[in-house]
Motif scaffolding. Structure first.
Motif, PDB file in Angstrom:
ATOM      1  N   GLN A 164      87.112  57.852  50.250  1.00 21.27           N
ATOM      2  CA  GLN A 164      88.042  57.674  49.132  1.00 21.27           C
ATOM      3  C   GLN A 164      87.467  58.234  47.831  1.00 21.27           C
ATOM      4  OE1 GLN A 164      91.147  56.756  49.394  1.00 21.27           O
ATOM      5  NE2 GLN A 164      90.963  56.316  51.587  1.00 21.27           N
ATOM      6  N   LYS A 173      87.814  61.995  47.933  1.00 22.84           N
ATOM      7  CA  LYS A 173      89.196  62.416  47.699  1.00 22.84           C
ATOM      8  C   LYS A 173      89.513  62.422  46.208  1.00 22.84           C
ATOM      9  CE  LYS A 173      92.530  60.802  50.289  1.00 22.84           C
ATOM     10  NZ  LYS A 173      93.356  59.850  51.104  1.00 22.84           N
ATOM     11  N   THR A 190      87.930  66.398  52.863  1.00 19.12           N
ATOM     12  CA  THR A 190      88.444  66.197  51.503  1.00 19.12           C
ATOM     13  C   THR A 190      88.385  67.439  50.626  1.00 19.12           C
ATOM     14  OG1 THR A 190      86.265  65.458  50.719  1.00 19.12           O
ATOM     15  CG2 THR A 190      87.777  63.760  51.551  1.00 19.12           C
TER      16      THR A 190
END
Length: 427
Positions: free
Chosen positions: A163, A166, A223
């Motif tokens: 995360q 990203k 990503t």
């Protein structure tokens, strides 16, 4: 307007040393040429000296706020200037950590006020450099963060790193990783191998680094983030990064001077001056790091300058903290051991210590060009010099290189056209 003229310095032109003069007006390089006779307020005689672009170090620890007994922004940046560095990037493992925009602005103000060189500032990946709560990356970028790192700790949860990558990719910001799987370190204090067994000291297997890098390059591929690996230390990690680059993953990495210069074979007693994280690997690892630099797998050299107090480092490796200083000894040690010995060219060393870090992180530094900021360093490549703790400007003296005879001593470092460091006697 202040004008300074550097005369008769040896500059790297097309990969070889050639004599040039450099005219500096205020904070900019205005002319580079032969036999310049422009009027100047000061003439610096650089006869016989190497005039280099200021070195760029993307990995230092300045310890302020929170650990000013070890280092401060002032002493750490002066140490960098002493080593020929004009731009450094400060890791966020200070107290409190720069994990909010307000704290980031405070850090940047401190760096600007007390810094002797240009200081870029990392923000953390997660709150307080631990756990799984990702910081407000967009707000920290707006506040002036250079990149994101939890250096000193690996991000333990894959989902958290995914995360974070990203978000960083959307912001066009780098994630700079201390790769270490805590479940694979086993309380070790040095590299796990024959030497740790001989000394009876608990070892850290190198797979603790490699396993997390392997995880992270897969996440980086998914990503598209710029993923940068700190202080690569093992042959297996080099192989993983080489394969990732070949597959098109946006991964870069650095190696520290101490991992190039030393292996666990140099640890013959319980000596905390040789305790660092990641630990010194085997001689096979060291040779793989050198090969990785030469073939482009490893992009740059960064010091991981990590000062500690004398009392802390006087303890056993079992109790002493990890880390050694590096800012003040990096260039001269690497020049002496590798360039003077014919293993690297001077142009290669400057590429790894100035050009590539600036290019990869898009920093306006690392080259001598007309109209660039006047950030440069003058080195004496021929006069032998013995490294002494008394000459350190860092508060930390935790270096295994004290007492080494070297060449490549810094004579003068110029930042924004002004002297940040001048050796004695002044030339």
């Amino acid at each position: 307007m202040t004008k300074r003229l550097i005369k008769n310095g040896q500059c790297l032109i097309d990969g070889r040393l050639q004599v040039r003069d450099i005219l500096i007006e205020n904070d900019q390089i205005k002319m580079i040429g032969e036999h310049l006779n422009e009027p100047a307020d000061q003439i610096i005689n650089a006869q016989g000296l190497f005039v280099s672009p200021g070195l760029v170090d993307v990995h230092v620890h300045l310890r302020e706020p929170g650990q000013t007994d070890k280092e401060t922004v002032k002493t750490g940046s002066l140490a960098a200037a002493h080593g020929g560095y004009t731009t450094i990037a400060a890791m966020p493992n200070v107290l409190p950590t720069p994990d909010t925009p307000a704290r980031m602005r405070d850090m940047l103000a401190l760096n600007k006020r007390d810094g002797a060189v240009h200081i870029l500032q990392y923000a953390t990946i997660t709150t307080d450099r631990g756990g799984d709560e990702i910081v407000d990356m967009a707000a920290l970028k707006d506040a002036g963060a250079f990149a994101f790192s939890n250096d000193g700790n690996g991000v333990q949860t894959a989902g958290t790193m995914y995360q974070a990558m990203k978000q960083a990719a959307q912001l066009n910001m780098a994630v700079v990783a201390h790769a270490e799987d805590d479940s694979l370190t086993y309380g070790g204090v040095m590299h796990e191998g024959a030497v740790s067994q001989q000394l009876g000291l608990p070892g850290i297997p190198s797979v603790s680094e490699t396993a997390q890098v392997a995880r992270d390059v897969a996440l980086a591929a998914a990503t598209g983030v710029h993923y940068h690996v700190c202080h690569v230390s093992s042959a297996a990690t080099v192989q993983v990064i080489r394969a990732a680059k070949a597959a098109g993953v946006n991964v870069t990495c650095e190696v520290s001077p101490h991992h190039l210069l030393l292996s666990d074979q140099n640890i013959i007693t319980d000596n905390a001056m040789l305790k660092m994280n990641p630990p010194l690997g085997s001689e096979t690892d060291r040779q793989a790091l050198i090969s990785g630099l030469l073939d482009g797998t490893i992009d740059m050299i960064a010091t991981d300058h990590a000062p500690h107090t004398d009392a802390e480092k006087a303890q056993s490796m079992l109790k002493a903290p990890f880390g050694i200083t590096g800012s003040e000894t990096a260039f001269e040690m690497l020049y002496t051991r590798f360039v003077a010995d014919g293993k690297f060219s001077l142009a290669q060393l400057i590429n790894w210590m100035a050009v590539k870090p600036a290019q990869i992180f898009n920093v306006e530094a690392g080259s001598l060009r007309v109209n660039n900021t006047a950030d440069l360093a003058l080195f004496d490549l021929t006069t032998p010099h013995t490294i002494s703790r008394d000459e350190f400007l860092s508060k930390g003296h935790n270096s295994p290189f004290i007492g080494e005879q070297v060449m490549g001593q810094t004579v003068r470092t110029i930042v924004d056209g002004q002297d940040a460091f001048v050796s004695q006697p002044v030339i």
